[in-house]
Design a protein around this motif. Sequence first.
Motif, mmCIF file in Angstrom:
data_model
loop_
_atom_site.group_PDB
_atom_site.id
_atom_site.type_symbol
_atom_site.label_atom_id
_atom_site.label_comp_id
_atom_site.label_asym_id
_atom_site.label_seq_id
_atom_site.Cartn_x
_atom_site.Cartn_y
_atom_site.Cartn_z
ATOM 1 N N LYS A 1 0.843 -1.200 0.000
ATOM 2 C CA LYS A 1 0.000 0.000 0.000
ATOM 3 C C LYS A 1 0.876 1.248 0.000
ATOM 4 C CE LYS A 1 -3.805 2.353 2.337
ATOM 5 N NZ LYS A 1 -3.304 3.636 1.908
ATOM 6 N N ARG A 2 1.981 1.183 0.703
ATOM 7 C CA ARG A 2 2.917 2.324 0.756
ATOM 8 C C ARG A 2 3.437 2.665 -0.643
ATOM 9 N NH1 ARG A 2 8.582 2.438 4.081
ATOM 10 N NH2 ARG A 2 9.186 4.526 3.439
ATOM 11 N N ASP A 3 3.812 1.629 -1.416
ATOM 12 C CA ASP A 3 4.269 1.867 -2.790
ATOM 13 C C ASP A 3 3.148 2.462 -3.644
ATOM 14 O OD1 ASP A 3 6.881 0.912 -2.352
ATOM 15 O OD2 ASP A 3 6.278 -1.147 -2.766
ATOM 16 N N CYS A 4 1.931 1.974 -3.449
ATOM 17 C CA CYS A 4 0.779 2.522 -4.169
ATOM 18 C C CYS A 4 0.562 3.987 -3.809
ATOM 19 C CB CYS A 4 -0.473 1.707 -3.854
ATOM 20 S SG CYS A 4 -0.442 0.026 -4.488
ATOM 21 N N ASP A 5 0.639 4.289 -2.519
ATOM 22 C CA ASP A 5 0.460 5.676 -2.065
ATOM 23 C C ASP A 5 1.514 6.597 -2.661
ATOM 24 O OD1 ASP A 5 -1.757 4.917 -0.587
ATOM 25 O OD2 ASP A 5 -0.675 4.848 1.329
ATOM 26 N N THR A 6 2.725 6.091 -2.842
ATOM 27 C CA THR A 6 3.794 6.884 -3.452
ATOM 28 C C THR A 6 3.428 7.271 -4.882
ATOM 29 O OG1 THR A 6 5.505 5.878 -2.065
ATOM 30 C CG2 THR A 6 6.241 6.885 -4.127
ATOM 31 N N LEU A 7 2.923 6.316 -5.667
ATOM 32 C CA LEU A 7 2.527 6.650 -7.047
ATOM 33 C C LEU A 7 1.347 7.614 -7.075
ATOM 34 C CD1 LEU A 7 2.828 3.566 -9.429
ATOM 35 C CD2 LEU A 7 4.409 5.449 -9.044
ATOM 36 N N ILE A 8 0.409 7.432 -6.166
ATOM 37 C CA ILE A 8 -0.727 8.367 -6.098
ATOM 38 C C ILE A 8 -0.226 9.773 -5.788
ATOM 39 C CG2 ILE A 8 -2.785 9.021 -4.769
ATOM 40 C CD1 ILE A 8 -3.379 5.981 -4.505
ATOM 41 N N GLU A 9 0.696 9.891 -4.848
ATOM 42 C CA GLU A 9 1.248 11.208 -4.482
ATOM 43 C C GLU A 9 1.977 11.842 -5.666
ATOM 44 O OE1 GLU A 9 4.457 13.138 -1.359
ATOM 45 O OE2 GLU A 9 3.590 11.176 -0.898
ATOM 46 N N ILE A 10 2.759 11.055 -6.383
ATOM 47 C CA ILE A 10 3.441 11.572 -7.584
ATOM 48 C C ILE A 10 2.404 12.065 -8.583
ATOM 49 C CG2 ILE A 10 4.791 10.877 -9.611
ATOM 50 C CD1 ILE A 10 6.339 8.993 -7.647
ATOM 51 N N PHE A 11 1.380 11.258 -8.822
ATOM 52 C CA PHE A 11 0.320 11.629 -9.756
ATOM 53 C C PHE A 11 -0.318 12.957 -9.356
ATOM 54 C CE2 PHE A 11 -4.120 11.833 -10.925
ATOM 55 C CZ PHE A 11 -4.106 11.515 -12.272
ATOM 56 N N GLU A 12 -0.661 13.103 -8.092
ATOM 57 C CA GLU A 12 -1.368 14.305 -7.633
ATOM 58 C C GLU A 12 -0.492 15.561 -7.695
ATOM 59 O OE1 GLU A 12 -4.440 14.714 -7.275
ATOM 60 O OE2 GLU A 12 -5.174 12.668 -7.103
#
Length: 191
Positions: free
Chosen positions: A20-31
């Motif tokens: 989930k942490r890796d997923c959150d990292t990509l979401i943060e980059i996207f945003e």
Amino acid sequence: MNFFRAQDNFIQITKGAVSKRDCDTLIEIFENLNNDYDEEREYSACLMNILSPECISFRNALITSLEKYGKKYLFLKSTPDMQGISMEFNIQKYEPQKAYRGLHCEDWDPHETHAKRIMGWMFYLNTVKKNGGTEWPHFNFKSKPKAGDLYIWPAGWTHAHRGVPADEEVKYIATGWVRLSIDGENRLKLC
């Protein structure tokens, strides 16, 4: 008359492929990027490179899962030098009640480059509680979006699919392709 009914839908699911942490990292980059909105497909998107440092766990999980897929479907192993993971992939964001609703497949496009796609892949970057998955109607199958889960499927018409809108939540996915080789094409070889 006897008809053969295939028990295998050729959709491989790797639960918890990334954290989930890796997923959150990509979401943060996207945003934090300026993203294009596609009115027809109802999503915001940005391109990423599979070799970028923040994608290491996604790349490793994808390679491991594709190797497992190739062991199950041996034909894919017969041409390893001809296949590779496309370097660019999309991160897509769908607002509540939005989805890419049109039935489509990954190699069905007037652009020649899409015709070279042999498999699609998708990571769910967040968990969606109600609806929000992907539907493959030929197999009467709907995915359940859970952060870190990876789906791999054939790119052809047999695996036409569409998005299912999430009732109340935003949905994020990372999605890309395995393609046949084009001389000089920038791709990550599988073997």
